[in-house]
Write an enzyme that holds these catalytic residues in place. Structure first.
Site, PDB file in Angstrom:
ATOM      1  N   LYS A 138       0.860  -1.186   0.000  1.00  0.00           N
ATOM      2  CA  LYS A 138       0.000   0.000   0.000  1.00  0.00           C
ATOM      3  C   LYS A 138       0.891   1.228   0.000  1.00  0.00           C
ATOM      4  O   LYS A 138       1.971   1.218   0.619  1.00  0.00           O
ATOM      5  CB  LYS A 138      -0.862   0.009   1.280  1.00  0.00           C
ATOM      6  CG  LYS A 138      -2.119   0.819   1.149  1.00  0.00           C
ATOM      7  CD  LYS A 138      -3.253   0.006   0.576  1.00  0.00           C
ATOM      8  CE  LYS A 138      -4.521   0.800   0.481  1.00  0.00           C
ATOM      9  NZ  LYS A 138      -5.653   0.021  -0.008  1.00  0.00           N
ATOM     10  N   VAL A 148     -21.183   7.754   1.012  1.00  0.00           N
ATOM     11  CA  VAL A 148     -21.741   7.397  -0.305  1.00  0.00           C
ATOM     12  C   VAL A 148     -20.892   8.036  -1.403  1.00  0.00           C
ATOM     13  O   VAL A 148     -21.375   8.750  -2.271  1.00  0.00           O
ATOM     14  CB  VAL A 148     -23.244   7.763  -0.428  1.00  0.00           C
ATOM     15  CG1 VAL A 148     -24.096   6.727   0.255  1.00  0.00           C
ATOM     16  CG2 VAL A 148     -23.551   9.156   0.140  1.00  0.00           C
ATOM     17  N   GLY A 149     -19.576   7.748  -1.330  1.00  0.00           N
ATOM     18  CA  GLY A 149     -18.636   8.167  -2.368  1.00  0.00           C
ATOM     19  C   GLY A 149     -18.678   7.156  -3.500  1.00  0.00           C
ATOM     20  O   GLY A 149     -19.737   6.642  -3.864  1.00  0.00           O
ATOM     21  N   HIS A 150     -17.505   6.827  -4.033  1.00  0.00           N
ATOM     22  CA  HIS A 150     -17.442   5.927  -5.193  1.00  0.00           C
ATOM     23  C   HIS A 150     -18.137   4.595  -4.913  1.00  0.00           C
ATOM     24  O   HIS A 150     -19.012   4.167  -5.657  1.00  0.00           O
ATOM     25  CB  HIS A 150     -15.982   5.660  -5.571  1.00  0.00           C
ATOM     26  CG  HIS A 150     -15.312   6.841  -6.194  1.00  0.00           C
ATOM     27  ND1 HIS A 150     -14.628   7.779  -5.460  1.00  0.00           N
ATOM     28  CD2 HIS A 150     -15.237   7.240  -7.471  1.00  0.00           C
ATOM     29  CE1 HIS A 150     -14.156   8.711  -6.271  1.00  0.00           C
ATOM     30  NE2 HIS A 150     -14.515   8.404  -7.502  1.00  0.00           N
ATOM     31  N   VAL A 151     -17.725   3.912  -3.839  1.00  0.00           N
ATOM     32  CA  VAL A 151     -18.281   2.582  -3.568  1.00  0.00           C
ATOM     33  C   VAL A 151     -19.694   2.694  -2.988  1.00  0.00           C
ATOM     34  O   VAL A 151     -20.615   1.994  -3.417  1.00  0.00           O
ATOM     35  CB  VAL A 151     -17.377   1.786  -2.594  1.00  0.00           C
ATOM     36  CG1 VAL A 151     -17.977   0.415  -2.315  1.00  0.00           C
ATOM     37  CG2 VAL A 151     -15.982   1.644  -3.158  1.00  0.00           C
TER      38      VAL A 151
HETATM   39  P1  NAD Z   1     -14.553   7.821  -1.446  1.00  0.00           P
HETATM   40  O1  NAD Z   1     -13.544   8.767  -0.912  1.00  0.00           O
HETATM   41  O2  NAD Z   1     -15.033   7.971  -2.840  1.00  0.00           O
HETATM   42  O3  NAD Z   1     -15.856   7.809  -0.495  1.00  0.00           O
HETATM   43  C1  NAD Z   1     -15.814   7.849   0.879  1.00  0.00           C
HETATM   44  C2  NAD Z   1     -16.936   8.780   1.333  1.00  0.00           C
HETATM   45  O4  NAD Z   1     -17.046   8.699   2.745  1.00  0.00           O
HETATM   46  C3  NAD Z   1     -16.685  10.253   0.982  1.00  0.00           C
HETATM   47  O5  NAD Z   1     -17.785  10.741   0.247  1.00  0.00           O
HETATM   48  C4  NAD Z   1     -16.554  10.934   2.353  1.00  0.00           C
HETATM   49  O6  NAD Z   1     -17.128  12.239   2.357  1.00  0.00           O
HETATM   50  C5  NAD Z   1     -17.355   9.996   3.229  1.00  0.00           C
HETATM   51  N1  NAD Z   1     -17.012  10.048   4.643  1.00  0.00           N
HETATM   52  C6  NAD Z   1     -15.799  10.139   5.227  1.00  0.00           C
HETATM   53  N2  NAD Z   1     -15.908  10.103   6.561  1.00  0.00           N
HETATM   54  C7  NAD Z   1     -17.231   9.969   6.827  1.00  0.00           C
HETATM   55  C8  NAD Z   1     -17.986   9.860   8.022  1.00  0.00           C
HETATM   56  N3  NAD Z   1     -17.400   9.871   9.232  1.00  0.00           N
HETATM   57  N4  NAD Z   1     -19.325   9.733   7.931  1.00  0.00           N
HETATM   58  C9  NAD Z   1     -19.938   9.703   6.727  1.00  0.00           C
HETATM   59  N5  NAD Z   1     -19.273   9.810   5.551  1.00  0.00           N
HETATM   60  C10 NAD Z   1     -17.939   9.944   5.611  1.00  0.00           C
HETATM   61  O7  NAD Z   1     -13.917   6.377  -1.196  1.00  0.00           O
HETATM   62  P2  NAD Z   1     -14.385   5.009  -1.874  1.00  0.00           P
HETATM   63  O8  NAD Z   1     -13.509   4.731  -3.047  1.00  0.00           O
HETATM   64  O9  NAD Z   1     -15.854   5.005  -2.030  1.00  0.00           O
HETATM   65  O10 NAD Z   1     -13.961   3.971  -0.745  1.00  0.00           O
HETATM   66  C11 NAD Z   1     -14.699   3.890   0.461  1.00  0.00           C
HETATM   67  C12 NAD Z   1     -13.976   2.932   1.410  1.00  0.00           C
HETATM   68  O11 NAD Z   1     -13.868   1.649   0.810  1.00  0.00           O
HETATM   69  C13 NAD Z   1     -12.544   3.366   1.760  1.00  0.00           C
HETATM   70  O12 NAD Z   1     -12.273   2.965   3.082  1.00  0.00           O
HETATM   71  C14 NAD Z   1     -11.696   2.547   0.811  1.00  0.00           C
HETATM   72  O13 NAD Z   1     -10.403   2.303   1.311  1.00  0.00           O
HETATM   73  C15 NAD Z   1     -12.496   1.251   0.758  1.00  0.00           C
HETATM   74  N6  NAD Z   1     -12.256   0.508  -0.476  1.00  0.00           N
HETATM   75  C16 NAD Z   1     -12.501   1.082  -1.669  1.00  0.00           C
HETATM   76  C17 NAD Z   1     -12.281   0.348  -2.828  1.00  0.00           C
HETATM   77  C18 NAD Z   1     -12.586   0.936  -4.181  1.00  0.00           C
HETATM   78  O14 NAD Z   1     -12.612   0.180  -5.166  1.00  0.00           O
HETATM   79  N7  NAD Z   1     -12.811   2.235  -4.286  1.00  0.00           N
HETATM   80  C19 NAD Z   1     -11.798  -0.976  -2.755  1.00  0.00           C
HETATM   81  C20 NAD Z   1     -11.567  -1.548  -1.488  1.00  0.00           C
HETATM   82  C21 NAD Z   1     -11.800  -0.785  -0.352  1.00  0.00           C
END
Ligand code: NAD
Length: 360
Positions: free
Chosen positions: A87, A185-188
């Protein structure tokens, strides 16, 4: 704590976690403060996300990189992928004047590591950032001509995990009217909300970003709650899709759900919290198993094959839940032991080379 004892504690932590290599790069011209942690390369080169977020200090950044790298090794192993775990963590500068130059310098650093670590998109980085890294090295994925954003397949894997958990814990054969509270509710989180809505689930969502919340309310008829209240929501499933450490001393007794199943890495603040979830009768879907869809997407080029492997996250998790119930163990310990068998059985000394046993 002096610099010397801090260094010792990093080394101790690295040994406890089984981290094999730690690399640092500082380039003040572009504001780059980077850590690359390589946990294990037994199964292949270390593959893992490149995260660019705020950290209170460099110790937290290094700790995060090491824990996340370990999770990637275990994730690859349990998915039977030919990759190790690594990482990279970039401490986000307050001001990034030239984002392309910043990621190009990081790409030069990865080139120097000679391919032992391959970077992928993660929190705070984008496909465009991976493209900038690719100007300087081929040891990067999730670029616009290679895999792209893995989030949709991560969300599909989480959806399959929720299906498996709902069947195991609630004897549900479908998700109609199942209530899921999504933190982040970001990307995932957004892609997961779409899949759950399609399957007839009811949604409650929270995010610090009001635009993202509104999108879920408009598109999926979700109920919105303030970010600080999402853990208190009475729901069938809590899906943590924001950042790690969310199940901790302060939060665990607030939970009013039957299942915790989401994409965030390192959801359990410590292993004790996994045991506490089990005692509370809350089924926990081990994070690195349920969120493996994105890794599968970047590791397997063939789209159809990748899709099939992500769908199979259901079976892997169901097997873990069954074994955990049989052994009266928390599911994450069962998952760890499955991953360690794959990771360490080929090494001299076999399975006894469990790095956690060095914890002392
Ligand atoms: P992202 O940054 O697009 O979305 C995360 C969202 O969480 C953001 O919109 C942020 O504003 C919100 N957030 C942060 N703290 C918060 C809180 N305390 N309460 C409510 N909302 C909050 O990230 P992502 O790509 O959607 O990934 C989300 C999680 O999943 C991360 O921990 C990431 O490491 C994990 N993950 C992602 C992937 C992937 O393919 N993107 C793969 C494996 C794991």
């Amino acid at each position: 704590m002096t610099a010397a004892t801090r260094q010792d504690s990093f080394l101790e932590q690295a040994v406890q976690l089984g981290v094999g290599e730690l690399h640092f790069k500082i380039d003040q011209r572009v504001g780059l403060y980077a850590v690359v942690a390589i946990h294990n390369t037994t199964l292949g080169p270390a593959l893992g996300g490149c995260r660019c977020v705020n950290y209170p200090n460099s110790s937290e950044a290094i700790k995060d990189a090491m824990r996340l790298a370990r999770g990637m090794s275990y994730k690859s192993a349990i998915c039977k992928l030919p990759y190790g775990g690594g990482k990279s963590v970039l401490m986000r500068p307050r001001l990034m004047e030239d984002r392309v130059a910043y990621f190009e310098v990081f790409g030069e650093f990865l080139e120097q590591l000679g391919g032992r670590y391959i970077a992928a998109m993660d929190s705070g980085t984008s496909v465009e950032d991976m493209d900038a890294i690719a100007h300087r090295t081929q040891h990067v994925t999730c670029t616009s001509d290679q895999a792209g954003d893995p989030s949709p397949l991560t969300a599909l894997g989480v959806f399959r995990g929720i299906e498996a958990a709902a069947r195991f814990s609630l004897q549900r054969s479908d998700l109609e009217d199942l209530h899921v509270a999504i933190q982040g509710v970001g990307h995932v989180g957004h892609a997961l909300a779409a899949l759950l809505h399609e399957a007839g689930a009811r949604l409650t969502v929270a995010d610090h970003n009001p635009t993202l919340v509104k999108r879920c309310v408009d598109e999926f008829d979700a109920l919105a709650v303030p970010a600080q209240s999402i853990l208190d929501v009475e729901a069938d499933v809590l899906a943590p899709c924001a950042l790690g450490g969310i199940i901790n001393d302060n939060s665990i007794h607030r939970l009013r759900c039957a299942i915790v199943a989401g994409s965030a890495n390192n959801q359990l603040s410590t292993p004790v919290h996994g045991m506490q979830l089990q005692q509370l009768g809350i089924l926990y879907a081990p994070d690195y198993v349920i969120n493996a869809g994105g890794l599968i997407r970047v590791a397997i080029r063939d789209e159809q094959q990748a899709h099939e492997r992500v769908m199979a996250i259901y079976d892997t998790l169901y097997e873990i839940f069954e074994q955990a119930a049989k052994d009266e163990q928390p599911p994450e310990l069962v998952a760890d032991s499955m991953a360690e068998t794959i990771l360490y059985s080929n090494q001299p000394g076999g399975h006894s080379h469990d790095p956690m046993s060095l914890a002392g």
